[in-house]
Design a protein around this motif. Sequence first.
Motif, PDB file in Angstrom:
ATOM      1  N   PHE A 119      11.495   4.490   2.525  1.00 21.88           N
ATOM      2  CA  PHE A 119      12.671   5.327   2.814  1.00 21.88           C
ATOM      3  C   PHE A 119      12.943   5.407   4.314  1.00 21.88           C
ATOM      4  O   PHE A 119      14.098   5.457   4.753  1.00 21.88           O
ATOM      5  CB  PHE A 119      12.477   6.730   2.237  1.00 21.88           C
ATOM      6  N   LEU A 120      11.880   5.428   5.122  1.00 29.41           N
ATOM      7  CA  LEU A 120      12.059   5.454   6.570  1.00 29.41           C
ATOM      8  C   LEU A 120      12.715   4.172   7.068  1.00 29.41           C
ATOM      9  O   LEU A 120      13.599   4.201   7.941  1.00 29.41           O
ATOM     10  CB  LEU A 120      10.702   5.658   7.263  1.00 29.41           C
ATOM     11  N   CYS A 121      12.281   3.022   6.528  1.00 31.57           N
ATOM     12  CA  CYS A 121      12.897   1.748   6.915  1.00 31.57           C
ATOM     13  C   CYS A 121      14.371   1.716   6.498  1.00 31.57           C
ATOM     14  O   CYS A 121      15.232   1.194   7.228  1.00 31.57           O
ATOM     15  CB  CYS A 121      12.138   0.580   6.293  1.00 31.57           C
ATOM     16  N   TYR A 122      14.651   2.258   5.322  1.00 37.38           N
ATOM     17  CA  TYR A 122      16.033   2.369   4.848  1.00 37.38           C
ATOM     18  C   TYR A 122      16.828   3.262   5.801  1.00 37.38           C
ATOM     19  O   TYR A 122      17.976   2.970   6.184  1.00 37.38           O
ATOM     20  CB  TYR A 122      16.026   2.925   3.430  1.00 37.38           C
ATOM     21  N   ARG A 135      18.909   8.879  20.079  1.00 33.10           N
ATOM     22  CA  ARG A 135      18.015  10.035  20.085  1.00 33.10           C
ATOM     23  C   ARG A 135      17.340  10.228  18.730  1.00 33.10           C
ATOM     24  O   ARG A 135      16.232  10.738  18.661  1.00 33.10           O
ATOM     25  CB  ARG A 135      18.799  11.294  20.454  1.00 33.10           C
ATOM     26  N   ILE A 136      17.997   9.833  17.658  1.00 36.66           N
ATOM     27  CA  ILE A 136      17.409   9.945  16.313  1.00 36.66           C
ATOM     28  C   ILE A 136      16.600   8.696  15.981  1.00 36.66           C
ATOM     29  O   ILE A 136      15.509   8.785  15.409  1.00 36.66           O
ATOM     30  CB  ILE A 136      18.512  10.158  15.256  1.00 36.66           C
ATOM     31  N   PHE A 137      17.125   7.544  16.379  1.00 35.69           N
ATOM     32  CA  PHE A 137      16.501   6.275  15.987  1.00 35.69           C
ATOM     33  C   PHE A 137      15.079   6.143  16.526  1.00 35.69           C
ATOM     34  O   PHE A 137      14.162   5.749  15.793  1.00 35.69           O
ATOM     35  CB  PHE A 137      17.364   5.104  16.486  1.00 35.69           C
ATOM     36  N   THR A 138      14.882   6.486  17.807  1.00 32.19           N
ATOM     37  CA  THR A 138      13.558   6.294  18.421  1.00 32.19           C
ATOM     38  C   THR A 138      12.481   7.135  17.740  1.00 32.19           C
ATOM     39  O   THR A 138      11.412   6.622  17.399  1.00 32.19           O
ATOM     40  CB  THR A 138      13.623   6.611  19.926  1.00 32.19           C
ATOM     41  N   PRO A 139      12.699   8.437  17.489  1.00 31.33           N
ATOM     42  CA  PRO A 139      11.667   9.207  16.772  1.00 31.33           C
ATOM     43  C   PRO A 139      11.405   8.692  15.353  1.00 31.33           C
ATOM     44  O   PRO A 139      10.253   8.658  14.905  1.00 31.33           O
ATOM     45  CB  PRO A 139      12.239  10.627  16.740  1.00 31.33           C
ATOM     46  N   LEU A 141      11.806   5.623  14.263  1.00 30.84           N
ATOM     47  CA  LEU A 141      11.056   4.373  14.380  1.00 30.84           C
ATOM     48  C   LEU A 141       9.588   4.644  14.704  1.00 30.84           C
ATOM     49  O   LEU A 141       8.685   4.028  14.128  1.00 30.84           O
ATOM     50  CB  LEU A 141      11.682   3.496  15.468  1.00 30.84           C
ATOM     51  N   SER A 142       9.326   5.593  15.597  1.00 34.44           N
ATOM     52  CA  SER A 142       7.937   5.942  15.949  1.00 34.44           C
ATOM     53  C   SER A 142       7.199   6.504  14.736  1.00 34.44           C
ATOM     54  O   SER A 142       6.038   6.161  14.472  1.00 34.44           O
ATOM     55  CB  SER A 142       7.937   6.968  17.091  1.00 34.44           C
ATOM     56  N   VAL A 146       3.836   5.085  12.647  1.00 33.54           N
ATOM     57  CA  VAL A 146       2.663   5.911  12.319  1.00 33.54           C
ATOM     58  C   VAL A 146       2.378   5.860  10.817  1.00 33.54           C
ATOM     59  O   VAL A 146       1.232   5.683  10.378  1.00 33.54           O
ATOM     60  CB  VAL A 146       2.872   7.367  12.785  1.00 33.54           C
ATOM     61  N   VAL A 147       3.431   6.009   9.999  1.00 34.33           N
ATOM     62  CA  VAL A 147       3.266   5.961   8.536  1.00 34.33           C
ATOM     63  C   VAL A 147       2.774   4.578   8.108  1.00 34.33           C
ATOM     64  O   VAL A 147       1.981   4.450   7.168  1.00 34.33           O
ATOM     65  CB  VAL A 147       4.599   6.310   7.837  1.00 34.33           C
ATOM     66  N   LEU A 148       3.221   3.538   8.805  1.00 31.03           N
ATOM     67  CA  LEU A 148       2.732   2.183   8.514  1.00 31.03           C
ATOM     68  C   LEU A 148       1.224   2.101   8.693  1.00 31.03           C
ATOM     69  O   LEU A 148       0.508   1.521   7.851  1.00 31.03           O
ATOM     70  CB  LEU A 148       3.430   1.175   9.434  1.00 31.03           C
ATOM     71  N   LEU A 149       0.699   2.678   9.771  1.00 32.17           N
ATOM     72  CA  LEU A 149      -0.751   2.670  10.010  1.00 32.17           C
ATOM     73  C   LEU A 149      -1.492   3.455   8.925  1.00 32.17           C
ATOM     74  O   LEU A 149      -2.547   3.020   8.442  1.00 32.17           O
ATOM     75  CB  LEU A 149      -1.054   3.259  11.391  1.00 32.17           C
ATOM     76  N   VAL A 150      -0.929   4.609   8.546  1.00 33.45           N
ATOM     77  CA  VAL A 150      -1.560   5.431   7.505  1.00 33.45           C
ATOM     78  C   VAL A 150      -1.587   4.682   6.177  1.00 33.45           C
ATOM     79  O   VAL A 150      -2.612   4.625   5.485  1.00 33.45           O
ATOM     80  CB  VAL A 150      -0.823   6.778   7.361  1.00 33.45           C
ATOM     81  N   THR A 151      -0.438   4.083   5.819  1.00 38.01           N
ATOM     82  CA  THR A 151      -0.346   3.338   4.551  1.00 38.01           C
ATOM     83  C   THR A 151      -1.321   2.166   4.544  1.00 38.01           C
ATOM     84  O   THR A 151      -2.008   1.911   3.547  1.00 38.01           O
ATOM     85  CB  THR A 151       1.088   2.819   4.350  1.00 38.01           C
ATOM     86  N   GLY A 152      -1.371   1.435   5.659  1.00 38.55           N
ATOM     87  CA  GLY A 152      -2.289   0.298   5.752  1.00 38.55           C
ATOM     88  C   GLY A 152      -3.741   0.714   5.649  1.00 38.55           C
ATOM     89  O   GLY A 152      -4.557   0.029   5.022  1.00 38.55           O
ATOM     90  N   HIS A 153      -4.064   1.875   6.243  1.00 39.52           N
ATOM     91  CA  HIS A 153      -5.452   2.359   6.182  1.00 39.52           C
ATOM     92  C   HIS A 153      -5.869   2.658   4.746  1.00 39.52           C
ATOM     93  O   HIS A 153      -6.946   2.237   4.294  1.00 39.52           O
ATOM     94  CB  HIS A 153      -5.585   3.622   7.035  1.00 39.52           C
TER      95      HIS A 153
END
Length: 715
Positions: A119-122, A135-139, A141-142, A146-153
């Motif tokens: 959903f975040l990528c969407y 101002r919205i895009f950068t947070p 994306l960050s 972070v969620v990518l790292l959590v999901t991968g872990h």
Amino acid sequence: MSRFQHILSYLLFALHILLLFLLLFQEKVDIPIGFQTIGRMHPMVLHLPIGLLLITGLFWFCKQEFEGENFPKLFRFLLAITAITASVAALMGFFLSKEEGYTASLLTWHKYSGIVLSFLCYGLWIIYQPVVKTRIFTPVLSLSLVVLLVTGHYGASLTHGEDYLFPDNKEETELVFTEDTPIFEAVIQPILKEKCYQCHNEQKTKGGLLMTTLAGLKKGGKNGPIWMSGNALQSHLIERANLPLDDKKHMPPKGKTQLTPEEIAVLSAWINDGTDTKKTLKQLAVNSPIEAYWEKNKKNQSSTTEVAYDFEPANEQTLQKLNTPFRVIFPLANGSPALQADFFVRQAFKKEQLSELADIKEQLVVLNVSNMPITNEDLKTIGQFEHLEKLVLNNTDITGENLSSLQGLSNLKSLSLSGTKQSKSSLAQLAKLPALNQVYVWNTSLTELEVNEIQKQFPAIHFEKGYIPTDTEMLKLTPPILENEDFVLSKPTLISFKHPLKGVTIRYTVNGQQPDSLNSPVYQKPIELNTYTILKAKAVKAHWYASDMVEYVFFKGKYHPKSVELINQPNPQYMGEGGSTLINLKKGDPNDFKNKAWLGYREKPFEAFFTFDKPTPIQSVMLSLGRNLGGFIFPPTSVEIWAGNSKSSLQLVQKINPTQPLKDGPVRIEPIEITLKAGNYSFIKVIARPVTKLPSWHNGKGQPGWVFIDEVFFN
């Protein structure tokens, strides 16, 4: 590009509505088999959104390095592909999550974080168009990174263990086993750890079965307990291991390291012995397959150092020639030229198989001929293997008179004579062996007093008496040992039994009934057989539990065909030796259907032509068939006999439909005899059709069965 964006917006919207729907109603969702296959592609697809999202982040935070009007178009396209692949990976992951075998908490975290990431990528794709809201895009994306790292872990923890990312670097405590170590810990658990833990651990409990703890093993999985104490053949653990490799229920799964026949025999012996997790190594019977496996594989790293040998390794072609289903030659360690030779199946042993080892006498360091019909005369052959360091003669036919034939074995350190006929004078012959330091004399005719006396006489040699039970302790006897080699009777034949333990009574039957401990005939002298017979026997002794029953089937064929032609070829895995397999008088082993004595049929019926020199008064045809219901090997559904004196004009002279089993039963050789109409025949065609669908009570219900055949007899 606008048309692409338009189509993409609808596709992404639909995918995420589907993800949301599946998430809300996941308890009621039943995934079809086809979608399960798609789900298993999740590990292959998930790397795409990972890489694309990382590249997206790199491009965004370094956007000042890129100039020109094409960058926004390229970046928007990159976001679109990232969003598509993330949603597809999340969808496949959801399908995969419906399969059993994963730790619930880890799976939940990985599933929800993966869907959130999609959903975040969407959202990134939506935010970036048509006007970029930096101002919205950068947070966002960050947060996505972070969620990518959590999901991968959590994904890595599911497949590789919870300590995969941050492993525990503590050194594993070295295990040292003694005679008081439980058999389960020393022998059974290491086999399960190597072959089963990868699919049945705390992170991945496939089938609801946790095998890394004793409590989990005893509890079992969704199909119940994995073993049935005292009955290995009906235990799920053994049933699954004996299934054909291409069967989806075979364990370990195809592609994983498989249990060896020796390991299956060890697990079966332990289950048949009652699955006692506290019984110790010193309580092992000397001729138990567990004892043999333990002696072969035990390791004590604190006291064992690798020995360097200065002789050349054996020729690879020589090793291939010497390795047979009944004689296995293998190196003691990786890269070592030193070899060990083990013999199996007493009835298949030939004296020339021992003398053939002369081709590797320079490299032969360990020789195990336990339970083989080795005699005093054979010790002269063994005495020529000058580099032997360990010799196992347990339960052979030697009497100790010719132990002096081993005096040329100057490197021999360990000698096992358990279950043989020995005396103080025979053991005295061993004193001339300079390196000998250990002799096993379990279950010999020597008394404890005599062993103590010979120990004092030769203190440099340790004479191991084995485990001696107390008067109040009851142990289970091992089965009687059949001394005969052939199961095909060409003339009246004397059948002999023996048992390594003194004072044992052998009870037997020849009428197919189960022998009991009180009323069945007592074996006192060899039994004469001259016709087809099912011989059953068990060992009994006061203050001991009776042994398991053993069963042997003896066949007789009066007329021998001139030739045989296979009309249908067997399954490529079980080709035997072609048509000659059926008339070469080599009986198959019911515990080893990969043996070349067997032909296996599943996809099409067994069908073969037999040709005789002249018209022959054949009254019956007997098929020698294998039976292993857990391994899908069933009796044929029908057997047809076609006969005549012209190959082109045979007539159907008999057809039978063998009774199909209604429940599981023992692995065995099971004959089927078909009586023919009176007549003389030059040609006979036999057709045996496999079961097309296994019955509803069977674990493989609906799947096709197998027919295995090793001989056809004509009388």
